[in-house]
Design a protein around this motif. Structure first.
Motif, PDB file in Angstrom:
ATOM      1  N   ILE A  49      -0.659  11.723   1.660  1.00 56.19           N
ATOM      2  CA  ILE A  49      -0.774  11.693  -0.246  1.00 56.19           C
ATOM      3  C   ILE A  49      -0.033  13.213  -0.533  1.00 56.19           C
ATOM      4  N   VAL A  50       1.346  12.735  -1.149  1.00 54.93           N
ATOM      5  CA  VAL A  50       1.713  13.797  -2.296  1.00 54.93           C
ATOM      6  C   VAL A  50       1.460  13.783  -3.437  1.00 54.93           C
ATOM      7  N   ALA A  67       0.910  10.222  -8.034  1.00 52.72           N
ATOM      8  CA  ALA A  67       0.919  10.349  -7.030  1.00 52.72           C
ATOM      9  C   ALA A  67       2.190   9.800  -6.570  1.00 52.72           C
ATOM     10  N   SER A  68       2.997  10.840  -6.029  1.00 50.69           N
ATOM     11  CA  SER A  68       4.645  10.461  -5.715  1.00 50.69           C
ATOM     12  C   SER A  68       4.800  10.029  -4.775  1.00 50.69           C
ATOM     13  N   MET A  69       4.274  10.645  -3.434  1.00 48.77           N
ATOM     14  CA  MET A  69       4.070   9.452  -1.944  1.00 48.77           C
ATOM     15  C   MET A  69       2.664   8.921  -1.980  1.00 48.77           C
ATOM     16  N   CYS A 121       0.686  -1.224  -0.057  1.00 47.04           N
ATOM     17  CA  CYS A 121       0.386   0.220  -0.321  1.00 47.04           C
ATOM     18  C   CYS A 121       1.212   1.330   0.314  1.00 47.04           C
ATOM     19  N   ALA A 122       1.065   1.949  -1.245  1.00 44.56           N
ATOM     20  CA  ALA A 122       1.872   3.116  -1.430  1.00 44.56           C
ATOM     21  C   ALA A 122       1.221   4.189  -2.756  1.00 44.56           C
ATOM     22  N   SER A 123       2.275   4.548  -2.971  1.00 44.01           N
ATOM     23  CA  SER A 123       1.455   5.394  -3.912  1.00 44.01           C
ATOM     24  C   SER A 123       0.821   4.797  -4.942  1.00 44.01           C
ATOM     25  N   ASN A 124       1.186   3.810  -5.395  1.00 45.37           N
ATOM     26  CA  ASN A 124       0.941   2.900  -6.690  1.00 45.37           C
ATOM     27  C   ASN A 124      -0.587   2.358  -6.228  1.00 45.37           C
ATOM     28  N   LYS A 125      -0.763   2.218  -5.151  1.00 48.49           N
ATOM     29  CA  LYS A 125      -3.167   2.085  -4.640  1.00 48.49           C
ATOM     30  C   LYS A 125      -3.334   3.513  -5.385  1.00 48.49           C
ATOM     31  N   ILE A 126      -2.605   4.975  -5.095  1.00 51.06           N
ATOM     32  CA  ILE A 126      -3.740   5.718  -5.585  1.00 51.06           C
ATOM     33  C   ILE A 126      -3.945   5.760  -6.574  1.00 51.06           C
ATOM     34  N   THR A 169      -8.234   8.356  -5.171  1.00 48.03           N
ATOM     35  CA  THR A 169      -9.293   6.922  -4.026  1.00 48.03           C
ATOM     36  C   THR A 169      -8.094   6.647  -3.869  1.00 48.03           C
ATOM     37  N   ASN A 170      -8.360   6.073  -2.532  1.00 50.94           N
ATOM     38  CA  ASN A 170      -7.756   5.109  -1.657  1.00 50.94           C
ATOM     39  C   ASN A 170      -7.406   3.771  -2.020  1.00 50.94           C
TER      40      ASN A 170
END
Length: 121
Positions: A59-60, A112-114, A22-27, A49-50
């Motif tokens: 979330i950046v 999403a970067s972070m 679960c990180a920025s790739n899940k945003i 969306t998370n």
């Protein structure tokens, strides 16, 4: 006591491995035209969306070159140089979404970067 400590370490390791996905790739970020205008520019609605089963924060977003005709409200999106902080760095819940609109000639691609999974103990 050592056995209990060992079990605790194993459990924390498992939790960390599960949540590390679960990180920025899940945003997820989607942009659609609303059909309206803001100061003569097309209005675009962004939904962030998370897509994870844990809250994520902060979330950046990458927003280099993002210059809407009307500033997005800072509690929702705060531009800091080439980065944008979503909802003042507060967590976005599991599978939750937040939306905002802006005016520009064409849609701006936000990514999403972070983001990190937030654990509450």
């Amino acid at each position: 006591m050592e056995t209990m400590l060992f079990v605790l370490v194993i459990l924390l390791n498992i939790v960390t491995q599960v949540l590390s996905g679960c990180a920025s790739n899940k945003i997820g970020i989607g942009t659609v035209s609303t059909g309206r205008e803001i100061q003569g520019k097309r209005e675009w609605k962004v939904t962030v969306t998370n897509n994870c089963d844990c809250p994520q924060a902060p979330i950046v977003l990458n927003c280099k070159g993002f210059q809407p005709v009307k500033k997005v409200e800072p509690p929702i999106l705060e531009k800091r140089g080439d980065q944008c902080l979503l909802i003042n760095g507060r967590p976005l819940g599991p599978f939750a979404s937040i939306s905002f609109s802006y005016g520009m000639d064409s849609p701006f691609v936000l990514t999403a970067s972070m983001s990190e999974c937030v654990l509450k103990f």
